[in-house]
Design a protein around this motif. Structure first.
Motif, PDB file in Angstrom:
ATOM      1  N   LEU A  11      13.235   2.376   2.157  1.00  0.00           N
ATOM      2  CA  LEU A  11      13.341   3.813   1.890  1.00  0.00           C
ATOM      3  C   LEU A  11      12.958   3.991   0.427  1.00  0.00           C
ATOM      4  N   TRP A  12      11.832   4.654   0.241  1.00  0.00           N
ATOM      5  CA  TRP A  12      11.257   4.777  -1.106  1.00  0.00           C
ATOM      6  C   TRP A  12      11.486   6.215  -1.574  1.00  0.00           C
ATOM      7  N   TYR A  13      12.606   6.409  -2.272  1.00  0.00           N
ATOM      8  CA  TYR A  13      12.927   7.748  -2.764  1.00  0.00           C
ATOM      9  C   TYR A  13      12.058   8.104  -3.946  1.00  0.00           C
ATOM     10  N   ASP A  14      11.614   9.345  -3.958  1.00  0.00           N
ATOM     11  CA  ASP A  14      11.196   9.904  -5.227  1.00  0.00           C
ATOM     12  C   ASP A  14      12.434  10.646  -5.723  1.00  0.00           C
ATOM     13  N   GLY A  15      12.595  10.725  -7.008  1.00  0.00           N
ATOM     14  CA  GLY A  15      13.832  11.290  -7.539  1.00  0.00           C
ATOM     15  C   GLY A  15      13.973  12.770  -7.225  1.00  0.00           C
ATOM     16  N   MET A  57       0.852  -1.196   0.000  1.00  0.00           N
ATOM     17  CA  MET A  57       0.000   0.000   0.000  1.00  0.00           C
ATOM     18  C   MET A  57       0.885   1.243   0.000  1.00  0.00           C
ATOM     19  N   PHE A  58       0.611   2.125  -0.940  1.00  0.00           N
ATOM     20  CA  PHE A  58       1.292   3.419  -1.026  1.00  0.00           C
ATOM     21  C   PHE A  58       0.323   4.438  -0.451  1.00  0.00           C
ATOM     22  N   ILE A  59       0.799   5.343   0.383  1.00  0.00           N
ATOM     23  CA  ILE A  59      -0.109   6.338   0.969  1.00  0.00           C
ATOM     24  C   ILE A  59       0.447   7.735   0.716  1.00  0.00           C
ATOM     25  N   ALA A  70       5.947  -2.127  -9.472  1.00  0.00           N
ATOM     26  CA  ALA A  70       5.190  -1.135 -10.231  1.00  0.00           C
ATOM     27  C   ALA A  70       4.375  -0.329  -9.228  1.00  0.00           C
ATOM     28  N   CYS A  71       4.390   1.002  -9.330  1.00  0.00           N
ATOM     29  CA  CYS A  71       3.502   1.776  -8.454  1.00  0.00           C
ATOM     30  C   CYS A  71       2.362   2.331  -9.297  1.00  0.00           C
ATOM     31  N   GLN A  72       1.180   2.339  -8.706  1.00  0.00           N
ATOM     32  CA  GLN A  72      -0.012   2.703  -9.470  1.00  0.00           C
ATOM     33  C   GLN A  72      -1.007   3.446  -8.580  1.00  0.00           C
ATOM     34  N   ARG A  78       7.745  12.922   3.533  1.00  0.00           N
ATOM     35  CA  ARG A  78       7.794  14.300   3.039  1.00  0.00           C
ATOM     36  C   ARG A  78       7.664  14.281   1.535  1.00  0.00           C
ATOM     37  N   HIS A  79       6.688  15.030   1.037  1.00  0.00           N
ATOM     38  CA  HIS A  79       6.506  15.119  -0.415  1.00  0.00           C
ATOM     39  C   HIS A  79       7.198  16.377  -0.937  1.00  0.00           C
ATOM     40  N   HIS A  80       6.975  16.691  -2.225  1.00  0.00           N
ATOM     41  CA  HIS A  80       7.706  17.811  -2.843  1.00  0.00           C
ATOM     42  C   HIS A  80       7.426  19.142  -2.155  1.00  0.00           C
ATOM     43  N   ASP A  81       6.274  19.291  -1.518  1.00  0.00           N
ATOM     44  CA  ASP A  81       5.949  20.588  -0.893  1.00  0.00           C
ATOM     45  C   ASP A  81       6.846  20.885   0.314  1.00  0.00           C
ATOM     46  N   GLY A  90      -5.001  16.673  -5.411  1.00  0.00           N
ATOM     47  CA  GLY A  90      -3.711  16.015  -5.654  1.00  0.00           C
ATOM     48  C   GLY A  90      -2.580  16.693  -4.888  1.00  0.00           C
ATOM     49  N   GLU A  91      -1.359  16.151  -5.078  1.00  0.00           N
ATOM     50  CA  GLU A  91      -0.228  16.577  -4.241  1.00  0.00           C
ATOM     51  C   GLU A  91       0.651  17.641  -4.890  1.00  0.00           C
ATOM     52  N   TRP A  92       0.321  18.047  -6.111  1.00  0.00           N
ATOM     53  CA  TRP A  92       1.175  19.004  -6.818  1.00  0.00           C
ATOM     54  C   TRP A  92       0.611  20.428  -6.810  1.00  0.00           C
ATOM     55  N   ILE A  93      -0.417  20.691  -6.015  1.00  0.00           N
ATOM     56  CA  ILE A  93      -1.124  21.986  -6.155  1.00  0.00           C
ATOM     57  C   ILE A  93      -0.213  23.194  -5.984  1.00  0.00           C
ATOM     58  N   ASP A 132       8.761  21.321 -15.653  1.00  0.00           N
ATOM     59  CA  ASP A 132       8.252  20.717 -14.447  1.00  0.00           C
ATOM     60  C   ASP A 132       9.329  20.706 -13.368  1.00  0.00           C
ATOM     61  N   TRP A 133      10.580  20.641 -13.820  1.00  0.00           N
ATOM     62  CA  TRP A 133      11.689  20.557 -12.874  1.00  0.00           C
ATOM     63  C   TRP A 133      12.775  21.536 -13.294  1.00  0.00           C
ATOM     64  N   PRO A 134      13.513  22.065 -12.310  1.00  0.00           N
ATOM     65  CA  PRO A 134      14.597  23.008 -12.640  1.00  0.00           C
ATOM     66  C   PRO A 134      15.731  22.335 -13.409  1.00  0.00           C
ATOM     67  N   ALA A 137      15.546   2.740  -6.599  1.00  0.00           N
ATOM     68  CA  ALA A 137      16.648   3.222  -7.448  1.00  0.00           C
ATOM     69  C   ALA A 137      16.547   4.697  -7.825  1.00  0.00           C
ATOM     70  N   ARG A 138      15.862   5.503  -7.010  1.00  0.00           N
ATOM     71  CA  ARG A 138      15.690   6.887  -7.452  1.00  0.00           C
ATOM     72  C   ARG A 138      16.694   7.865  -6.840  1.00  0.00           C
ATOM     73  N   ASN A 139      17.681   7.349  -6.111  1.00  0.00           N
ATOM     74  CA  ASN A 139      18.763   8.239  -5.674  1.00  0.00           C
ATOM     75  C   ASN A 139      20.102   7.536  -5.846  1.00  0.00           C
TER      76      ASN A 139
HETATM   77  C1  GLC Z   1       5.762  11.287  -9.361  1.00  0.00           C
HETATM   78  C2  GLC Z   1       5.034  12.489  -8.793  1.00  0.00           C
HETATM   79  C3  GLC Z   1       4.761  12.356  -7.354  1.00  0.00           C
HETATM   80  C4  GLC Z   1       4.368  10.978  -6.875  1.00  0.00           C
HETATM   81  C5  GLC Z   1       5.268   9.942  -7.494  1.00  0.00           C
HETATM   82  C6  GLC Z   1       4.907   8.506  -7.133  1.00  0.00           C
HETATM   83  O1  GLC Z   1       7.114  11.351  -9.134  1.00  0.00           O
HETATM   84  O2  GLC Z   1       5.762  13.678  -8.984  1.00  0.00           O
HETATM   85  O3  GLC Z   1       3.808  13.292  -6.978  1.00  0.00           O
HETATM   86  O4  GLC Z   1       4.539  10.974  -5.511  1.00  0.00           O
HETATM   87  O5  GLC Z   1       5.256  10.062  -8.850  1.00  0.00           O
HETATM   88  O6  GLC Z   1       5.820   7.643  -7.726  1.00  0.00           O
END
Ligand code: GLC
Length: 410
Positions: free
Chosen positions: A174-178, A15-17, A230-232, A77-80, A28-31, A139-141, A204-206
């Motif tokens: 530890l589940w990195y987002d890149g 489960m991803f939360i 796979a994340c979905q 911690r998310h991108h915000d 959503g999480e990008w607002i 979307d990214w610098p 593998a995101r860091n």
């Molecule tokens: C993307 C999105 C992010 C989400 C992630 C899940 O990287 O930017 O919002 O958390 O996918 O893998």
């Protein structure tokens, strides 16, 4: 170094939360980035109103368990940049604002108590940090402002990880987002993480060293034997979004599980709790229905080896030990033909009841016969085929082309 990859390889389902201050917006999480919300407005409208008043991670963990999931990964911690734990690295955290408490600790304890593995998602990017190049980028610098700011930022995220890896007991993933732009100290930090948490699995995101790779919103097993996941999303969004009602059905989820099992991987399926901490009813219902199916049929999918077989018209063939599992998502009438299995077939029976299935093996073709029409499980009927030896294909797959798969991405 201790390595726990075995539990991960047999887990199948997690489960991803996605939960944080952005959940208050319900978009959503990008607002913050998409709507160019200034941080003072974000704090006032979203962070301050993020109260987590019904937060009960034991319920999350129990739901995950009932759904047949073996691990749970929370967005620490998310991108915000809003940290859900008591951190000394920034005042922008859930102890100083909003819920006014550490949200990671009860999560870790609850998940562990249910006997599930604990994962923390951690975003490399942090739009709130003064050294992060541009929070409102599309979307990214492109790069860091200068070397100094990159170094400061790298020190900052490393300190955050040291806290998470030191203060919350055993963490399994530890589940990195890149992070874009990338870090230059990924390897150093990953080694440090492994020292603090022997046995932890890192995605593998860091950079290296990592233990598994991800594909996102797609099921694309890597070419190598690398463990993978796979994340979905359950609808089309990660963070809470009541306006997004485009949900996958329980059947869709079971189909994804069969697909990942065929590739020997896992599915990390997302829920987006409301700001009060409750998982939307619709999401819980889908997961419970999947759990009921898994209870009847699940042993066909957990701990699957990567299948040597190709695609079929009716569904998916997964394998384990000396068995081939036939997952039928589209009926073929009273008879079903499989032209894949080279081994001598010894037995065939329904996975849920053990009731025998008539079969005849003639040359390259195996016919399952006298199947009921309609098949009795409207989600997916599963038949176990026991063979002599380890399952082998009649013709190994040499060239791979299935619409929707891009070979370069594999
Ligand atoms: C993307 C999105 C992010 C989400 C992630 C899940 O990287 O930017 O919002 O958390 O996918 O893998």
């Amino acid at each position: 170094m201790e390595n726990n990859i075995q539990w991960f390889k047999s887990a199948l389902f997690g489960m991803f939360i996605h939960w944080g201050a952005y959940s208050v917006g319900g978009r959503g999480e990008w607002i913050l980035n998409r709507e160019h919300i200034p941080y003072d407005e974000y704090t006032e409208k979203y962070v301050d109103n993020f109260k987590a008043e019904k937060y009960n991670p034991s319920e999350w963990a129990r739901l995950a368990k009932k759904a047949g999931m073996k691990y749970v990964v929370l967005t620490a911690r998310h991108h915000d940049g809003f940290a859900l734990w008591d951190t000394a690295t920034t005042s922008f955290n859930s102890v100083n604002y909003g819920p006014r408490r550490d949200l990671v600790r009860p999560f870790v304890e609850a998940v562990r108590k249910e006997g599930l593995k604990v994962g923390l998602y951690f975003s490399g990017a942090d739009w709130s940090h003064p050294d992060y190049p541009d929070p409102y980028c599309r979307d990214w610098p492109e790069g860091w402002k200068d070397e100094e700011s990159r170094r400061r930022f790298e020190e900052y995220y490393k300190k955050q990880l040291i806290e998470l890896m030191s203060n919350y007991g055993k963490i399994d993933i530890l589940w990195y987002d890149g992070c874009i732009p990338e870090f230059s100290n990924g390897e150093e930090v990953n080694r440090l993480v492994k020292e603090l948490q022997p046995g932890i699995l890192i995605n593998a995101r860091n950079g290296k060293p990592y233990d598994f790779v991800n594909c996102e919103r797609a099921i694309q097993p890597p070419r190598s034997d690398m463990p993978w996941e796979a994340c979905q999303t359950l609808n089309n969004s990660w963070g809470y979004y009541p306006g997004d009602t485009n949900y996958k059905s329980a059947r869709d989820v079971v189909e994804m599980l069969a697909q990942v099992a065929m590739g020997g991987g896992n599915l990390l399926l997302n829920v987006g709790p409301a700001p009060d901490g409750t998982i939307p009813e619709k999401q819980a219902q889908i997961l419970l229905e999947v759990g009921r199916w898994l209870e009847r049929n699940g042993w066909s999918l957990y701990n699957s080896a990567r299948s040597p077989f190709s695609w079929t018209m009716f569904g998916y063939l997964t394998t384990k030990e000396n068995k081939v599992f036939v997952h039928i998502f589209r009926e073929t009438g009273k008879e079903l033909c499989i032209a894949e299995i080279k081994n001598k077939v010894l037995d065939a029976y329904y996975v849920d009841t053990g009731e025998k299935v008539d079969f005849v093996q003639a040359g390259t073709r195996l016919l399952l016969r006298n199947l009921p029409v309609p098949l009795r499980d409207s989600i997916c009927t599963t038949i176990a085929i026991e063979v002599e030896g380890k399952p082998e294909p009649i013709r190994p797959q040499v060239n791979f082309w299935v619409p929707g798969y891009n070979e370069e991405d594999l």
